[in-house]
Design an enzyme around this catalytic site. Structure first.
Site, PDB file in Angstrom:
ATOM      1  N   LYS A 125       0.846  -1.190   0.000  1.00 45.73           N
ATOM      2  CA  LYS A 125       0.000   0.000   0.000  1.00 45.73           C
ATOM      3  C   LYS A 125       0.889   1.251   0.000  1.00 45.73           C
ATOM      4  O   LYS A 125       1.907   1.302   0.683  1.00 45.73           O
ATOM      5  CB  LYS A 125      -0.917   0.003   1.225  1.00 45.73           C
ATOM      6  CG  LYS A 125      -1.939  -1.131   1.212  1.00 45.73           C
ATOM      7  CD  LYS A 125      -2.794  -1.120   2.472  1.00 45.73           C
ATOM      8  CE  LYS A 125      -3.777  -2.280   2.480  1.00 45.73           C
ATOM      9  NZ  LYS A 125      -4.597  -2.313   3.721  1.00 45.73           N
ATOM     10  N   LYS A 158       7.488   1.636   3.248  1.00 44.66           N
ATOM     11  CA  LYS A 158       7.326   2.652   4.290  1.00 44.66           C
ATOM     12  C   LYS A 158       5.964   2.578   4.990  1.00 44.66           C
ATOM     13  O   LYS A 158       5.822   3.041   6.127  1.00 44.66           O
ATOM     14  CB  LYS A 158       7.499   4.044   3.691  1.00 44.66           C
ATOM     15  CG  LYS A 158       8.861   4.336   3.091  1.00 44.66           C
ATOM     16  CD  LYS A 158       9.838   4.794   4.137  1.00 44.66           C
ATOM     17  CE  LYS A 158      11.108   5.334   3.528  1.00 44.66           C
ATOM     18  NZ  LYS A 158      12.036   5.856   4.539  1.00 44.66           N
ATOM     19  N   SER A 170      11.059  12.654   0.987  1.00 49.50           N
ATOM     20  CA  SER A 170      11.231  12.820  -0.457  1.00 49.50           C
ATOM     21  C   SER A 170      10.038  12.261  -1.208  1.00 49.50           C
ATOM     22  O   SER A 170       9.922  12.429  -2.422  1.00 49.50           O
ATOM     23  CB  SER A 170      12.512  12.122  -0.919  1.00 49.50           C
ATOM     24  OG  SER A 170      12.438  10.725  -0.678  1.00 49.50           O
ATOM     25  N   ASP A 207      27.339   8.054   2.146  1.00 52.39           N
ATOM     26  CA  ASP A 207      27.636   8.487   3.512  1.00 52.39           C
ATOM     27  C   ASP A 207      27.481   7.356   4.520  1.00 52.39           C
ATOM     28  O   ASP A 207      28.135   7.354   5.562  1.00 52.39           O
ATOM     29  CB  ASP A 207      26.749   9.671   3.911  1.00 52.39           C
ATOM     30  CG  ASP A 207      25.270   9.348   3.771  1.00 52.39           C
ATOM     31  OD1 ASP A 207      24.610   9.064   4.779  1.00 52.39           O
ATOM     32  OD2 ASP A 207      24.779   9.352   2.634  1.00 52.39           O
TER      33      ASP A 207
END
Length: 309
Positions: free
Chosen positions: A46, A51, A76, A205
């Protein structure tokens, strides 16, 4: 410190709301990569990304008065959309600080689920400033990754994958802020598997943080992998430092090729951030050759190319 029990509790908590996404296997993809690849299709989750798991877990633990107040985040795209989608289910208004250069498709996805968008400048400094301003106004902040409930929720994708395939040699995930990788590390360790995080060379990073033993700042936003252009969170980094097998880097060209490879073998057009994992299997045959590897396909919120006749 997040534990395996936290992840299993999150799985129980969110089970009625999230999809238990399918695991896709392609003989053609195996042949191209030289290993057995089990794709955990969170692009079919979904809101189009893993997330949604962490977002549901976090919002479900808010008190009724907190839900009425609403929550704030920065994103984002995928976290903002996931939080807004979970908010629609639970009656929680979601406000998102989103960079002016965010993907229009991802911006539209957030709006589709009822998010209120606030434009901010690109980069970590603008994100941190926006959240600091919101905190001064006593807003409830649900960050994209540096949050134990978010991390535990994201770990449920790896939990489902390892429950379905307990003989995996490794679990591989993209690395941005570290929520998905940290949860996956905890699960993989419980099942006796290794866990690898994958980053673009232009957003390395996380690799640098592992080498230095401290969190390094995010690099300039030059990679196409927009979902990974952030610095590591402190809570995920604590787990990643202890439990990740390695963080591997891939080039933009390798990500493009992996995106096309998945498309040709499975008919799934996945985000560049997701394609980093397949790119790593192709770039590092000395690690993955002839192994059985579980890959978290983290998202699919990207416009697919036209099919050729």
């Amino acid at each position: 410190m997040m534990t395996f029990d936290d992840i299993t509790a999150a799985a129980d908590r969110i089970a009625a709301r999230v999809l238990r996404t399918p695991v896709k296997h392609s003989a053609a993809l195996d042949s191209a990569l030289g290993c057995q690849v089990m794709l955990k299709c969170e692009n079919l989750q979904k809101s189009g990304a893993f997330k949604f798991r962490g977002a549901c877990n976090a919002l479900l633990q808010l008190a009724p008065e907190q839900r009425q107040q609403g929550v704030v985040t920065v994103s984002s795209g995928n976290h903002g959309a996931a939080l807004a989608a979970a908010g629609q289910l639970l009656g929680v208004q979601v406000t998102v600080g989103v960079a002016t250069n965010a993907s229009p498709l991802k911006r539209d996805n957030m709006l589709k689920y009822g998010a209120k968008l606030h434009a901010i400048e690109p980069g970590m400094a603008a994100r941190e400033q926006f959240l600091a301003e919101q905190a001064r106004q006593s807003a409830i902040i649900i960050p994209p990754y540096d949050h134990l409930d978010i991390m535990a929720g994201q770990g449920t994708a790896a939990l489902e994958l390892c429950e379905d395939y307990p003989d995996l040699w490794a679990v591989v995930t993209p690395l941005g802020g570290g929520g998905l990788l940290s949860g996956s590390c905890v699960v993989a360790k419980r099942f006796g598997a290794r866990c690898f995080g994958i980053e673009p060379e232009l957003a390395s990073d996380g690799k640098q943080s592992l080498q230095h033993g401290s969190i390094q700042p995010a690099m300039p936003a030059k990679s196409r992998c927009d979902g990974l252009l952030t610095s590591l969170g402190a809570l995920p980094f604590d787990i990643i430092q202890r439990q990740v097998s390695d963080i591997l880097l891939v080039s933009e060209q390798q990500v493009d090729a992996a995106q096309q490879l998945v498309w040709s073998c499975t008919d799934m057009w996945i985000e560049p951030s997701s394609a980093t994992t397949v790119a790593a299997l192709q770039r590092y045959p000395e690690i993955f050759a002839e192994r059985k590897v579980g890959v978290i396909v983290s998202g699919g919120n990207v416009a697919a190319p036209a099919k050729k006749d």
